[in-house]
Scaffold this motif. Structure first.
Motif, PDB file in Angstrom:
ATOM      1  N   VAL A  55     -44.342  13.012  15.190  1.00 27.05           N
ATOM      2  CA  VAL A  55     -43.807  12.163  16.255  1.00 27.05           C
ATOM      3  C   VAL A  55     -42.604  12.856  16.893  1.00 27.05           C
ATOM      4  N   ARG A  56     -42.568  12.871  18.217  1.00 29.82           N
ATOM      5  CA  ARG A  56     -41.466  13.484  18.965  1.00 29.82           C
ATOM      6  C   ARG A  56     -40.324  12.478  19.144  1.00 29.82           C
ATOM      7  N   PHE A  57     -39.071  12.958  18.956  1.00 27.40           N
ATOM      8  CA  PHE A  57     -37.930  12.093  19.257  1.00 27.40           C
ATOM      9  C   PHE A  57     -36.847  12.907  19.944  1.00 27.40           C
ATOM     10  N   SER A  58     -35.998  12.212  20.707  1.00 27.40           N
ATOM     11  CA  SER A  58     -34.852  12.866  21.336  1.00 27.40           C
ATOM     12  C   SER A  58     -33.537  12.242  20.895  1.00 27.40           C
ATOM     13  N   GLY A 109     -46.081   4.568  -0.592  1.00 26.77           N
ATOM     14  CA  GLY A 109     -45.000   5.357  -0.031  1.00 26.77           C
ATOM     15  C   GLY A 109     -44.944   5.354   1.490  1.00 26.77           C
ATOM     16  N   ASN A 110     -45.718   6.208   2.130  1.00 23.23           N
ATOM     17  CA  ASN A 110     -45.639   6.491   3.572  1.00 23.23           C
ATOM     18  C   ASN A 110     -44.285   7.097   3.937  1.00 23.23           C
ATOM     19  N   ASP A 111     -43.948   8.172   3.210  1.00 19.57           N
ATOM     20  CA  ASP A 111     -42.638   8.816   3.355  1.00 19.57           C
ATOM     21  C   ASP A 111     -42.436   9.433   4.736  1.00 19.57           C
ATOM     22  N   ALA A 112     -41.213   9.286   5.221  1.00 20.96           N
ATOM     23  CA  ALA A 112     -40.819   9.854   6.515  1.00 20.96           C
ATOM     24  C   ALA A 112     -40.001  11.120   6.310  1.00 20.96           C
ATOM     25  N   GLY A 113     -40.148  12.065   7.237  1.00 21.03           N
ATOM     26  CA  GLY A 113     -39.291  13.237   7.306  1.00 21.03           C
ATOM     27  C   GLY A 113     -38.709  13.345   8.702  1.00 21.03           C
ATOM     28  N   ILE A 114     -37.444  13.744   8.791  1.00 21.27           N
ATOM     29  CA  ILE A 114     -36.781  13.914  10.085  1.00 21.27           C
ATOM     30  C   ILE A 114     -36.340  15.368  10.216  1.00 21.27           C
ATOM     31  N   VAL A 115     -36.795  16.026  11.287  1.00 25.47           N
ATOM     32  CA  VAL A 115     -36.451  17.423  11.548  1.00 25.47           C
ATOM     33  C   VAL A 115     -35.418  17.469  12.669  1.00 25.47           C
ATOM     34  N   ASP A 134     -37.141  16.788  19.954  1.00 31.59           N
ATOM     35  CA  ASP A 134     -37.859  17.313  21.120  1.00 31.59           C
ATOM     36  C   ASP A 134     -37.607  18.801  21.364  1.00 31.59           C
ATOM     37  N   SER A 135     -36.401  19.255  21.067  1.00 33.61           N
ATOM     38  CA  SER A 135     -36.050  20.642  21.378  1.00 33.61           C
ATOM     39  C   SER A 135     -36.788  21.651  20.511  1.00 33.61           C
ATOM     40  N   VAL A 136     -37.259  21.236  19.338  1.00 35.45           N
ATOM     41  CA  VAL A 136     -37.998  22.155  18.451  1.00 35.45           C
ATOM     42  C   VAL A 136     -39.411  21.648  18.167  1.00 35.45           C
ATOM     43  N   TYR A 137     -39.807  20.582  18.827  1.00 38.41           N
ATOM     44  CA  TYR A 137     -41.082  19.921  18.515  1.00 38.41           C
ATOM     45  C   TYR A 137     -42.276  20.865  18.657  1.00 38.41           C
ATOM     46  N   ASP A 138     -42.415  21.473  19.801  1.00 36.24           N
ATOM     47  CA  ASP A 138     -43.592  22.313  20.042  1.00 36.24           C
ATOM     48  C   ASP A 138     -43.646  23.483  19.055  1.00 36.24           C
ATOM     49  N   GLN A 163     -52.844  13.536  -1.288  1.00 29.84           N
ATOM     50  CA  GLN A 163     -53.051  12.379  -2.164  1.00 29.84           C
ATOM     51  C   GLN A 163     -51.921  12.261  -3.189  1.00 29.84           C
ATOM     52  N   THR A 164     -50.719  12.040  -2.678  1.00 30.59           N
ATOM     53  CA  THR A 164     -49.530  11.953  -3.518  1.00 30.59           C
ATOM     54  C   THR A 164     -48.645  10.851  -2.968  1.00 30.59           C
ATOM     55  N   CYS A 165     -48.181   9.971  -3.854  1.00 29.72           N
ATOM     56  CA  CYS A 165     -47.382   8.832  -3.400  1.00 29.72           C
ATOM     57  C   CYS A 165     -46.150   9.285  -2.620  1.00 29.72           C
ATOM     58  N   ALA A 166     -45.483  10.327  -3.116  1.00 28.32           N
ATOM     59  CA  ALA A 166     -44.249  10.801  -2.494  1.00 28.32           C
ATOM     60  C   ALA A 166     -44.483  12.004  -1.594  1.00 28.32           C
ATOM     61  N   ALA A 167     -45.672  12.104  -0.999  1.00 31.84           N
ATOM     62  CA  ALA A 167     -45.914  13.162  -0.013  1.00 31.84           C
ATOM     63  C   ALA A 167     -45.305  12.766   1.329  1.00 31.84           C
ATOM     64  N   LEU A 168     -45.034  13.756   2.139  1.00 31.83           N
ATOM     65  CA  LEU A 168     -44.554  13.547   3.503  1.00 31.83           C
ATOM     66  C   LEU A 168     -45.723  13.047   4.349  1.00 31.83           C
ATOM     67  N   LYS A 169     -45.634  11.827   4.854  1.00 32.32           N
ATOM     68  CA  LYS A 169     -46.789  11.226   5.532  1.00 32.32           C
ATOM     69  C   LYS A 169     -46.573  10.944   7.016  1.00 32.32           C
ATOM     70  N   ARG A 170     -45.340  11.053   7.480  1.00 33.48           N
ATOM     71  CA  ARG A 170     -45.056  10.913   8.919  1.00 33.48           C
ATOM     72  C   ARG A 170     -43.819  11.745   9.205  1.00 33.48           C
ATOM     73  N   LEU A 171     -43.918  12.599  10.211  1.00 27.39           N
ATOM     74  CA  LEU A 171     -42.865  13.571  10.489  1.00 27.39           C
ATOM     75  C   LEU A 171     -42.308  13.337  11.882  1.00 27.39           C
ATOM     76  N   TYR A 172     -40.990  13.158  11.951  1.00 30.65           N
ATOM     77  CA  TYR A 172     -40.288  12.940  13.218  1.00 30.65           C
ATOM     78  C   TYR A 172     -39.518  14.216  13.545  1.00 30.65           C
ATOM     79  N   VAL A 173     -39.829  14.833  14.697  1.00 33.10           N
ATOM     80  CA  VAL A 173     -39.272  16.143  15.044  1.00 33.10           C
ATOM     81  C   VAL A 173     -38.541  16.043  16.385  1.00 33.10           C
TER      82      VAL A 173
END
Length: 469
Positions: A384-387, A246-252, A287-291, A275-285
């Motif tokens: 991971v921070r994004f703008s 998987g390596n599922d991504a989430g975008i906030v 910048d305005s709400v990152y911290d 330890q779940t195939c469909a777990a959230l494994k990388r989160l992109y947030v």
């Protein structure tokens, strides 16, 4: 109703070769699992093949009724199954763990029984009549993983049986006792020969996947192993359902309430200790709400206890095996070496018993760090921070896997727009990893192919036949 000791004794009774099975939380020996030979695999396939015609001849209603009785049997033996699962896999009793998994087995058995049969009329007019029928394939090989050894086994076994197939199941060599115990319980209800189980290493799986008498292979596991199964299946053009890495991504998005979404973000990532195939494994947030999102995630993480599964208060457990522990340890170390910030965790007690890795949240990390681009499959979440949303979507989609993904926003229409641009088999809105027995599930890209659950799952374990005229 069988006790834990009785169930364990039944599944470990074997006169041939065995393997030691240890509790990943304590290191204590649980028991010795059978290690079957490739000849035993051949015999299991022969037995299933011999039973196939009589099983297929049973009415659909009778097969559905037997699945309901199988669900009743699972519930009657639930306490023993839960304890064995917790000891062998390591997952705690409570939270979305051992009791949840055993309960889900009964739910999915009943759902497979109650899903309307997919046979249907295609046309019936002046041009003629045509109907679509879904016939049994024959023998299905069900090769199941160590992370959800009972629930995923049911996902493969239940629809296969419902559609008139017989099954040979091979549990993971890391969790053989749970898989053997489940099959033993189901076989208190099912006719003889319909469901077989073999226990051992990869050589048994290779035998199953190359057999000309196996008509369908269902596999949940790594992409690398899935590719080997594809190669093995080619000679006989064996049908496949593959649920791979998987390596599922989430975008906030910037409009979220960080405190409100933190619990669901956490459990999307850390269910079953990650330890779940469909777990959230990388989160992109954004910048305005990152911290704020990072702070709320860390605060919630500190409230979730980790420890030995049989201790009632715990909701996170150990990694199931040393191999997976080493992968998580290596990937977190790669983040540390790069200068990323360890917000919590990241410093395991290496002399303590068990494969415990602390709940780890990593911020200020490069989007191409190994912890982000490799599937960690454990309790470590890179944030991971994004703008720029377009750039975040590029990062989310650039990997070769696409099992699940999620979008987090208070604006549903905006979330749906973003979801449409994510390359994955499932996209969740304001949640991650939730499954329903009637909603089809399966991956995109190198996360596999084929759908499970609901009517699509029944079709996947049958041969489609059009009758025209």
């Amino acid at each position: 109703m069988q006790t834990y000791d009785g169930l364990l004794a039944a599944v470990t009774a074997h006169e041939g070769q065995t393997q030691e099975v240890r509790d990943p939380a304590t290191g204590a020996v649980i028991g010795h699992a059978p290690v079957h030979s490739v000849e035993a695999v051949d015999r299991a396939i022969e037995t299933a093949a011999a039973a196939a015609a009589s099983w297929a001849a049973i009415s659909d209603a009778d097969r559905a009724a037997l699945l309901h009785r199988a669900a009743d049997a699972v519930e009657a033996h639930a306490d023993a199954l839960v304890e064995l699962l917790s000891r062998e896999q390591g997952k705690p009793l409570n939270g979305p763990n051992a009791r949840f998994e055993v309960g889900a087995c009964a739910v999915w058995l009943r759902a497979a029984a109650d899903t309307p049969h997919p046979n249907h009329e295609i046309i019936n007019d002046e041009s003629g009549r045509a109907t679509m029928h879904y016939r049994p394939i024959g023998v299905v090989a069900a090769i199941t993983p160590w992370n959800w050894p009972l629930m995923i086994a049911i996902w493969q076994i239940a629809p296969s049986l419902r559609m008139g197939n017989t099954v040979v199941q091979k549990p993971s060599e890391y969790t053989p006792l749970s898989g053997l115990a489940l099959v033993r319980i189901l076989n208190t209800v099912l006719p003889e020969g319909v469901l077989q189980s073999v226990s051992g290493g990869g050589d048994l799986g290779a035998r199953l996947t190359s057999s000309p008498k196996v008509g369908k292979i269902m596999f949940t596991g790594s992409t690398a192993t899935g590719k080997k199964i594809i190669e093995a299946s080619a000679e006989h053009v064996t049908r496949l359902t593959l649920e791979l890495g998987g390596n599922d991504a989430g975008i906030v998005l910037p409009d979220v309430d960080a405190k409100a979404i933190a619990p669901d973000l956490f459990w999307g990532a850390f269910i079953n200790t990650g330890q779940t195939c469909a777990a959230l494994k990388r989160l992109y947030v954004h910048d305005s709400v990152y911290d704020e999102v990072v702070a709320e995630l860390v605060a919630f993480a500190r409230t979730v206890p980790m420890g030995v599964g049989l201790e009632e208060q715990n909701e996170l457990g150990p990694l199931q095996n040393k191999m997976q522990y080493d992968i998580v340890d290596r990937l977190v170390q790669s983040a540390i070496d790069s200068g990323a910030t360890i917000e919590c965790g990241g410093n395991p007690e290496r002399e303590a018993p068990g494969f415990f890795y602390p709940t780890t949240i990593v911020s200020n990390i490069d989007p191409h760090n190994p912890l982000v681009v490799e599937e960690q499959f454990g309790p470590a979440l890179p944030v991971v921070r994004f703008s720029d949303l377009d750039e975040a979507l590029v990062l989310a989609n650039e990997l070769e896997v696409g099992l699940g993904a999620s979008v987090w926003s208070s604006d549903r229409e905006k979330a749906l727009d973003v979801a449409a641009r994510m390359e994955s088999g499932t996209v969740w809105i304001n949640g991650h990893g939730g499954l329903h027995p009637m909603i089809p599930f399966g991956g995109a890209k190198q996360s596999g192919y084929g759908k499970e659950f609901g009517a699509e799952g029944l079709k996947a374990v049958a041969v489609a036949q059009v009758v025209s005229g």
